[in-house]
Every structure is written in C-alpha cells, then in structure tokens.
Design a protein around this motif. Structure first.
Motif, PDB file in Angstrom:
ATOM      1  N   LEU A  30      16.570 -33.944  -1.039  1.00  0.00           N
ATOM      2  CA  LEU A  30      17.591 -33.108  -1.660  1.00  0.00           C
ATOM      3  C   LEU A  30      16.987 -32.113  -2.650  1.00  0.00           C
ATOM      4  O   LEU A  30      17.486 -30.991  -2.791  1.00  0.00           O
ATOM      5  N   THR A  31      15.925 -32.503  -3.349  1.00  0.00           N
ATOM      6  CA  THR A  31      15.281 -31.582  -4.306  1.00  0.00           C
ATOM      7  C   THR A  31      14.728 -30.364  -3.572  1.00  0.00           C
ATOM      8  O   THR A  31      14.895 -29.210  -4.016  1.00  0.00           O
ATOM      9  N   LEU A  32      14.077 -30.605  -2.442  1.00  0.00           N
ATOM     10  CA  LEU A  32      13.525 -29.503  -1.652  1.00  0.00           C
ATOM     11  C   LEU A  32      14.647 -28.610  -1.120  1.00  0.00           C
ATOM     12  O   LEU A  32      14.552 -27.376  -1.123  1.00  0.00           O
ATOM     13  N   ARG A  33      15.743 -29.229  -0.689  1.00  0.00           N
ATOM     14  CA  ARG A  33      16.866 -28.466  -0.150  1.00  0.00           C
ATOM     15  C   ARG A  33      17.513 -27.606  -1.233  1.00  0.00           C
ATOM     16  O   ARG A  33      17.916 -26.456  -0.983  1.00  0.00           O
ATOM     17  N   LEU A  34      17.616 -28.141  -2.454  1.00  0.00           N
ATOM     18  CA  LEU A  34      18.189 -27.365  -3.554  1.00  0.00           C
ATOM     19  C   LEU A  34      17.300 -26.168  -3.901  1.00  0.00           C
ATOM     20  O   LEU A  34      17.787 -25.074  -4.210  1.00  0.00           O
ATOM     21  N   HIS A  35      16.002 -26.372  -3.857  1.00  0.00           N
ATOM     22  CA  HIS A  35      15.081 -25.272  -4.145  1.00  0.00           C
ATOM     23  C   HIS A  35      15.240 -24.163  -3.099  1.00  0.00           C
ATOM     24  O   HIS A  35      15.264 -22.959  -3.431  1.00  0.00           O
ATOM     25  N   LEU A  36      15.388 -24.553  -1.849  1.00  0.00           N
ATOM     26  CA  LEU A  36      15.593 -23.566  -0.792  1.00  0.00           C
ATOM     27  C   LEU A  36      16.906 -22.824  -1.003  1.00  0.00           C
ATOM     28  O   LEU A  36      16.970 -21.588  -0.859  1.00  0.00           O
TER      29      LEU A  36
ATOM     30  N   HIS B 226      23.241 -25.405   2.774  1.00  0.00           N
ATOM     31  CA  HIS B 226      22.316 -26.370   2.145  1.00  0.00           C
ATOM     32  C   HIS B 226      22.956 -27.026   0.924  1.00  0.00           C
ATOM     33  O   HIS B 226      22.808 -28.238   0.718  1.00  0.00           O
ATOM     34  N   ALA B 227      23.677 -26.248   0.121  1.00  0.00           N
ATOM     35  CA  ALA B 227      24.352 -26.846  -1.034  1.00  0.00           C
ATOM     36  C   ALA B 227      25.405 -27.853  -0.592  1.00  0.00           C
ATOM     37  O   ALA B 227      25.609 -28.895  -1.222  1.00  0.00           O
ATOM     38  N   ALA B 228      26.098 -27.532   0.490  1.00  0.00           N
ATOM     39  CA  ALA B 228      27.119 -28.448   1.011  1.00  0.00           C
ATOM     40  C   ALA B 228      26.506 -29.760   1.479  1.00  0.00           C
ATOM     41  O   ALA B 228      27.079 -30.842   1.297  1.00  0.00           O
ATOM     42  N   GLN B 229      25.291 -29.695   2.089  1.00  0.00           N
ATOM     43  CA  GLN B 229      24.623 -30.915   2.524  1.00  0.00           C
ATOM     44  C   GLN B 229      24.290 -31.809   1.340  1.00  0.00           C
ATOM     45  O   GLN B 229      24.406 -33.040   1.411  1.00  0.00           O
TER      46      GLN B 229
ATOM     47  N   LEU C 227      25.916 -31.809  -1.618  1.00  0.00           N
ATOM     48  CA  LEU C 227      27.179 -32.321  -2.175  1.00  0.00           C
ATOM     49  C   LEU C 227      27.785 -33.413  -1.309  1.00  0.00           C
ATOM     50  O   LEU C 227      28.499 -34.284  -1.802  1.00  0.00           O
ATOM     51  N   ALA C 228      27.523 -33.355  -0.010  1.00  0.00           N
ATOM     52  CA  ALA C 228      28.038 -34.419   0.860  1.00  0.00           C
ATOM     53  C   ALA C 228      27.401 -35.750   0.524  1.00  0.00           C
ATOM     54  O   ALA C 228      28.025 -36.807   0.670  1.00  0.00           O
ATOM     55  N   ARG C 229      26.124 -35.720   0.056  1.00  0.00           N
ATOM     56  CA  ARG C 229      25.432 -36.959  -0.296  1.00  0.00           C
ATOM     57  C   ARG C 229      25.621 -37.309  -1.771  1.00  0.00           C
ATOM     58  O   ARG C 229      25.695 -38.493  -2.118  1.00  0.00           O
ATOM     59  N   GLU C 230      25.661 -36.261  -2.638  1.00  0.00           N
ATOM     60  CA  GLU C 230      25.832 -36.486  -4.073  1.00  0.00           C
ATOM     61  C   GLU C 230      26.932 -35.556  -4.583  1.00  0.00           C
ATOM     62  O   GLU C 230      26.655 -34.437  -5.041  1.00  0.00           O
ATOM     63  N   PRO C 231      28.200 -35.978  -4.482  1.00  0.00           N
ATOM     64  CA  PRO C 231      29.305 -35.090  -4.855  1.00  0.00           C
ATOM     65  C   PRO C 231      29.239 -34.609  -6.307  1.00  0.00           C
ATOM     66  O   PRO C 231      29.771 -33.553  -6.634  1.00  0.00           O
ATOM     67  N   GLY C 232      28.570 -35.334  -7.199  1.00  0.00           N
ATOM     68  CA  GLY C 232      28.522 -34.941  -8.599  1.00  0.00           C
ATOM     69  C   GLY C 232      27.276 -34.166  -8.984  1.00  0.00           C
ATOM     70  O   GLY C 232      27.013 -33.975 -10.181  1.00  0.00           O
ATOM     71  N   ASN C 233      26.493 -33.701  -8.021  1.00  0.00           N
ATOM     72  CA  ASN C 233      25.246 -32.982  -8.326  1.00  0.00           C
ATOM     73  C   ASN C 233      25.587 -31.633  -8.949  1.00  0.00           C
ATOM     74  O   ASN C 233      26.098 -30.717  -8.287  1.00  0.00           O
ATOM     75  N   ALA C 234      25.289 -31.445 -10.249  1.00  0.00           N
ATOM     76  CA  ALA C 234      25.672 -30.233 -10.980  1.00  0.00           C
ATOM     77  C   ALA C 234      24.934 -29.008 -10.462  1.00  0.00           C
ATOM     78  O   ALA C 234      25.508 -27.909 -10.370  1.00  0.00           O
ATOM     79  N   THR C 235      23.647 -29.159 -10.106  1.00  0.00           N
ATOM     80  CA  THR C 235      22.875 -28.016  -9.614  1.00  0.00           C
ATOM     81  C   THR C 235      23.460 -27.500  -8.305  1.00  0.00           C
ATOM     82  O   THR C 235      23.614 -26.283  -8.098  1.00  0.00           O
ATOM     83  N   ALA C 236      23.813 -28.430  -7.408  1.00  0.00           N
ATOM     84  CA  ALA C 236      24.400 -28.024  -6.131  1.00  0.00           C
ATOM     85  C   ALA C 236      25.752 -27.355  -6.344  1.00  0.00           C
ATOM     86  O   ALA C 236      26.098 -26.380  -5.666  1.00  0.00           O
ATOM     87  N   GLN C 237      26.560 -27.888  -7.291  1.00  0.00           N
ATOM     88  CA  GLN C 237      27.850 -27.272  -7.579  1.00  0.00           C
ATOM     89  C   GLN C 237      27.676 -25.841  -8.087  1.00  0.00           C
ATOM     90  O   GLN C 237      28.401 -24.918  -7.680  1.00  0.00           O
ATOM     91  N   GLN C 238      26.699 -25.625  -8.981  1.00  0.00           N
ATOM     92  CA  GLN C 238      26.468 -24.285  -9.537  1.00  0.00           C
ATOM     93  C   GLN C 238      25.975 -23.337  -8.446  1.00  0.00           C
ATOM     94  O   GLN C 238      26.411 -22.180  -8.367  1.00  0.00           O
TER      95      GLN C 238
END
Length: 416
Positions: A21-27, A43-46, A48-59
């Motif tokens: 997930l860290t690599l995917r967020l960087h991409l 990629h952000a949706a992927q 959030l599907a695994r970690e709905p509360g991930n703040a970086t992905a939400q932003q």
C-alpha cells in the motif's frame, strides 16, 4: 509507456506487489502531480478498500477528484492567488453522488445501504409438509386406529353418509399419554391417510416477548392452515399453550389461551377442512374451555405400544444394523410398558455392547439376542413416572368420567 520513467517504474513495481500500500500511495501521489487524476483515483480506491481510514489515501482521492479533469474551465482568466491555498477539506465542494455515478466502474461506492426494514411487520412462514406415512406404517395400536377412523377418517372418506347422519368435521382430537409413545407419529400418519397438508406447531413457534406478537403468531398459523386446506394442524405440547387460566399468573399467557379459543372456534375465519390434532402428556393441566364441544372435544389415550407394535418398532430400529439370531417376540415380551423412545434406546444400547466387544477383540461381531436382553435389563421404562401421576388423577379427579379409559387400563395392568 508514459513520459515519466519514474511513474512507469513504480507502476510496474505496484503490479508486481499489489498489496504494498505504501508503494501504491506513492504512485498515486506522483499521478496526481502529473495531472493524471483518473489513474490516481483507481490506486487510492484500492488502498481505501483495504484501509478505509487511511488519511493519505483520502486526501489523494479528494485531490484527484478536485483536479482539472473534474473542475469546469473558468470563463475568463483570474489572477493567481497571493499565497498557496490549502487543499479543500474532505467532502467540501465535491458532489460525491455524481462522481460515484460517473466513476462507478473505477471506484467502489463509498457506502453500502441495506434496505430499511419495515417495523412491526413480519411475514411468517410455516413448514407445510406432505406426510408420506399412513396408519399402515403404525405398528399395532388397533384400538387407537379404530378411534381415529371413527373420529376423522370415516366421515372424511364417506361424505354422503356424513351428510346423511349430520356428522360435522369441526372440532379437534386430543391425543394424550406418556411421553415417547408416538403421538406426533400418529398425527403425521393421519395427515398421510387423508392426503392432507401437515403443519406442526410447538410453543416456540408462538410465544414472543412482545405484547400481542404471540396472539398474532397464533392467528397467522391458523390462517396458513386454512389457506392449505385440507390440512392437519398438529398442536404439540398443548398444555403449554392452553394451560388452565386460573393457574396462570401472567395476563399475557391468558390472552394467548383466549386467542387459541377464538381460532378453534373459527371466529376470524372458516375452519372447514382444518383438522386440529393436539398432543399432551398432561391433559389435566389443559383449560377446560379448550375441551368443550366444537374445540378439542374428542380425547384419545395413546398408551405404550402393545406387543405387535413393540416388535415392529424394534425391527425398525435394527433394520440398518448387523443383527444375527435376535428373537423379536421374546424381546417384545420383555419390554412391556416401554415407550417407543425406550425401545429405540434398547437397540442403541445393544449396538453399543456389540461394538464394545468388537473393539476389545479386534473381530467384528453381530448384535445378538444376549445383547438385546442385556440392554432390556439396563433400560428401564420411562413411562413409570407418568403412570404414577396418572393413577392419582384416575382415582381422585375423574368425576366427569373423562379418564375412564385410563382407569380401565390401569386396572387391567394392575397398576392401581
């Protein structure tokens, strides 16, 4: 390939390691910076599907959705702001409903909504069966079969004679006797003999903690039986539902008894074609109003199986077991006063004896006569306790004569 070797390398790495997930967020962050918001959204949706509360992905999701691809072009150029503006707050100025519809094939919906239940309504369904057994499958019990034929089966099979003699099919039949003697089996056999539907009711199908729900359940049950007429409605443990109201401390249980009386009378519906059979081990605990004419007005004593019935029951429970040299008549003689459940336990115990010896010796042997007689000595009739209570009723509470058949049986068996 794109014009960014770094993005291409990260995309290949993410494809090789999709759970990183860290690599995917960087991409996704690089894609947002490159103005490729649609790819970043996936990629952000992927993440959030695994970690709905991930703040970086939400932003990142908010930034991608608010990018140039989703913001209308301004009518005229505007001067640049004096200072950088922070990214908009989550959900601020974003039409999530419209975006979910537009991007449904890329981003899974944010929320899943279950249909709202309708309060106060419960479509109850009851198991309506077609019985495959008949009275021919009931071993022995000739007197019981004779009474059943007079009460139900004869009038049903001869409608012209029934009309000539003015014989009504209304009312019900109360089966009583020691536990484990086949009252439920008899009810199923009657349904099979009639070719009628069969509905069995127990106290758990009716009683409910909510006020009025038990009465509604009872009404729904009778309505189901009326809708499947001809139908045999079997009320098991009727003493639990129709206990003497004078002995009930609960007003809610008294209303359940009242509802049962109303349904038996057919006040809210026509009971033609509904044949009510009830069973109890304690008929003396049933409210007397239930047993007046037109309700459970006929009573049938179901005693422990007689000798032919005991032999048939023993043969039934031994049919799939390895048996050699068993004299069913002799075993039946030794099991007088045993219920059908007791006889099943005798066969089970005999099988245990033979299996124990087979394990001990390493050689499989059949169930023999010695096993059966040893099991008979070990299994005591479960009907003795019931007859002790029934004897007191027959002796001291039989002013109306409703237990004359019980008294005659006790006298015949010298149990008084």
């Amino acid at each position: 390939m794109s014009d960014s070797p770094l993005i291409d390398s990260l995309a290949a790495a993410v494809e090789a390691r999709p759970d990183d997930l860290t690599l995917r967020l960087h991409l996704a962050e690089l894609l947002v910076g490159a103005g490729r918001g649609a790819e970043a959204i996936g990629h952000a949706a992927q993440v959030l599907a695994r970690e709905p509360g991930n703040a970086t992905a939400q932003q990142l999701m908010t930034s991608a959705l608010s990018g140039p691809a989703h913001t209308p072009a301004p009518a005229a150029p505007t001067p640049p702001p004096a200072a950088p503006t922070p990214p908009p707050a989550r959900d601020q100025g974003v039409d999530w409903a419209a975006l979910e519809e537009d991007l449904g094939d890329i981003v899974p919906p944010r929320f899943s909504h279950e249909p709202e239940p309708v309060r106060g309504h419960d479509d109850r369904t009851f198991d309506v069966e077609k019985s495959t057994i008949t009275l021919a499958d009931v071993g022995g019990m000739q007197e019981v079969k004779k009474r059943l034929d007079i009460s139900f089966l004869g009038p049903l099979k001869n409608p012209k004679l029934r009309s000539l003699f003015g014989k009504s099919l209304r009312g019900g039949l109360l089966l009583y006797g020691p536990p484990g003697c086949g009252k439920t089996f008899l009810a199923r056999a009657v349904a099979g003999e009639m070719g009628a539907a069969f509905i069995s009711l127990s106290i758990t199908d009716v009683l409910n903690m909510w006020v009025g729900s038990s009465e509604r359940n009872l009404h729904d049950l009778f309505q189901s039986a009326r809708g499947h007429a001809p139908c045999v409605l079997f009320l098991d443990e009727i003493d639990a539902l129709g206990h003497k109201r004078s002995q009930l401390n609960s007003s809610s249980m008294r209303t359940v008894v009242n509802q049962l009386l109303t349904e038996l009378d057919g006040v809210d519906g026509n009971n033609d074609g509904v044949f009510v059979l009830a069973a109890t081990n304690a008929p003396w605990d049933i409210d007397s109003a239930l047993r007046r004419p037109g309700r459970l007005d006929r009573t049938l004593l179901v005693l422990p199986p007689d000798k032919p019935a005991r032999a048939a029951i023993l043969q039934y429970h031994l049919r799939d077991r390895p048996v050699a040299g068993v004299d069913l008549d002799r075993v039946a003689d030794a099991t007088e006063n045993c219920s059908g459940a007791d006889l099943a336990h005798v066969c089970e115990t005999a099988a245990e004896f033979a299996m124990r010896d087979s394990i001990a010796t390493g050689e499989i042997r059949m169930i023999n006569q010695q096993d059966m007689l040893a099991a008979v000595r070990e299994v005591r009739p479960s009907t003795d306790g019931w007859f002790a209570t029934a004897r007191n009723v027959a002796m001291f509470a039989n002013e109306s004569g409703e237990y004359d058949d019980l008294a005659a049986y006790l006298k015949k068996r010298k149990k008084r």
